[in-house]
Design a protein around this motif. Structure first.
Motif, PDB file in Angstrom:
ATOM      1  N   UNK A 176       0.882  -1.252   0.183  1.00  0.00           N
ATOM      2  CA  UNK A 176       0.031  -0.062  -0.078  1.00  0.00           C
ATOM      3  C   UNK A 176       0.792   1.192  -0.064  1.00  0.00           C
ATOM      4  N   UNK A 177       0.777   2.131  -0.964  1.00  0.00           N
ATOM      5  CA  UNK A 177       1.559   3.349  -1.247  1.00  0.00           C
ATOM      6  C   UNK A 177       2.211   3.194  -2.494  1.00  0.00           C
ATOM      7  N   UNK A 178       2.948   4.125  -2.631  1.00  0.00           N
ATOM      8  CA  UNK A 178       3.500   4.315  -4.103  1.00  0.00           C
ATOM      9  C   UNK A 178       4.800   3.421  -4.236  1.00  0.00           C
ATOM     10  N   UNK A 179       4.888   2.585  -5.297  1.00  0.00           N
ATOM     11  CA  UNK A 179       6.315   1.881  -5.768  1.00  0.00           C
ATOM     12  C   UNK A 179       6.509   2.479  -7.040  1.00  0.00           C
ATOM     13  N   UNK A 180       7.794   3.307  -6.921  1.00  0.00           N
ATOM     14  CA  UNK A 180       8.332   4.092  -7.968  1.00  0.00           C
ATOM     15  C   UNK A 180       8.916   2.952  -9.148  1.00  0.00           C
ATOM     16  N   UNK A 181       9.186   3.276 -10.352  1.00  0.00           N
ATOM     17  CA  UNK A 181       9.582   2.787 -11.385  1.00  0.00           C
ATOM     18  C   UNK A 181      10.852   2.393 -11.212  1.00  0.00           C
ATOM     19  N   UNK A 182      11.643   3.071 -10.253  1.00  0.00           N
ATOM     20  CA  UNK A 182      13.165   2.686  -9.943  1.00  0.00           C
ATOM     21  C   UNK A 182      13.347   1.997  -8.767  1.00  0.00           C
ATOM     22  N   UNK A 183      12.286   1.352  -8.256  1.00  0.00           N
ATOM     23  CA  UNK A 183      12.340   0.574  -6.997  1.00  0.00           C
ATOM     24  C   UNK A 183      12.487  -0.849  -7.359  1.00  0.00           C
ATOM     25  N   UNK A 184      12.753  -1.792  -6.349  1.00  0.00           N
ATOM     26  CA  UNK A 184      12.920  -3.177  -6.517  1.00  0.00           C
ATOM     27  C   UNK A 184      12.182  -3.820  -5.156  1.00  0.00           C
ATOM     28  N   UNK A 185      11.694  -4.904  -5.330  1.00  0.00           N
ATOM     29  CA  UNK A 185      10.901  -5.657  -4.490  1.00  0.00           C
ATOM     30  C   UNK A 185      11.815  -7.158  -4.054  1.00  0.00           C
ATOM     31  N   UNK A 186      11.740  -7.399  -2.722  1.00  0.00           N
ATOM     32  CA  UNK A 186      12.613  -8.454  -2.579  1.00  0.00           C
ATOM     33  C   UNK A 186      11.767  -9.355  -1.520  1.00  0.00           C
ATOM     34  N   UNK A 187      12.262 -10.395  -1.645  1.00  0.00           N
ATOM     35  CA  UNK A 187      11.919 -11.775  -0.519  1.00  0.00           C
ATOM     36  C   UNK A 187      13.244 -12.194   0.144  1.00  0.00           C
TER      37      UNK A 187
ATOM     38  N   UNK B 207      14.448   1.439  -2.379  1.00  0.00           N
ATOM     39  CA  UNK B 207      14.208   2.815  -3.248  1.00  0.00           C
ATOM     40  C   UNK B 207      15.045   2.613  -4.476  1.00  0.00           C
ATOM     41  N   UNK B 208      16.138   1.830  -4.578  1.00  0.00           N
ATOM     42  CA  UNK B 208      16.882   2.036  -5.944  1.00  0.00           C
ATOM     43  C   UNK B 208      17.611   0.787  -5.786  1.00  0.00           C
ATOM     44  N   UNK B 209      18.124   0.627  -7.091  1.00  0.00           N
ATOM     45  CA  UNK B 209      19.099  -0.746  -7.459  1.00  0.00           C
ATOM     46  C   UNK B 209      20.086  -0.466  -8.510  1.00  0.00           C
TER      47      UNK B 209
END
Length: 127
Positions: free
Chosen positions: A25-36, A100-102
């Motif tokens: 919930x909230x904005x995920x920007x195009x430059x973000x990454x998601x991890x497990x 936030x970035x990668x």
């Protein structure tokens, strides 16, 4: 800040499969990454998989490569972890996180890169 909520954990026999979900919930920007990541009792937090938000580049930890698959649904702000051929050593709390970035695939492995974390979901694999 982005709120992350994991679901889909449970008890499964060795060789079985589970699909974890992470709702953001909230904005995920195009430059973000998601991890497990995962953490077993008495062990350090271990990188499992990551995906870049815009293009969908993926990277995996060595212990899960070929068995787990990370994916995302940008429209729904969801991230998934499909886990197949589960082993007892996969037992852990699985956490979703946002970076936030990668810079490169290798840069997505350290937990310190990630800004927001969920509470985790327990996965238990019985032998």
């Amino acid at each position: 800040q982005v709120q992350l909520v994991e679901s889909g954990g449970g008890l499964v026999q060795a060789g079985g499969s589970l699909r974890l979900s992470c709702a953001a919930s909230g904005r995920i920007d195009s430059g973000n990454a998601m991890g497990w990541f995962r953490q077993a009792p008495g062990k350090e937090r271990e990188f499992v998989a990551a995906i870049t938000w815009k293009v969908g580049h993926t990277t995996y930890g060595d212990s899960v490569k070929g068995r787990f698959t990370i994916s995302r649904d940008s429209a729904q702000n969801m991230v998934y972890l499909e886990m197949d051929s589960l082993k007892p050593e996969d037992t852990a709390v699985y956490l979703c996180a946002r970076a936030d970035y990668w810079i490169s695939a290798a840069s997505l492995r350290p937990p310190l890169l990630y800004k927001d974390w969920g509470q985790g979901t327990q996965v238990t694999v019985s032998s």
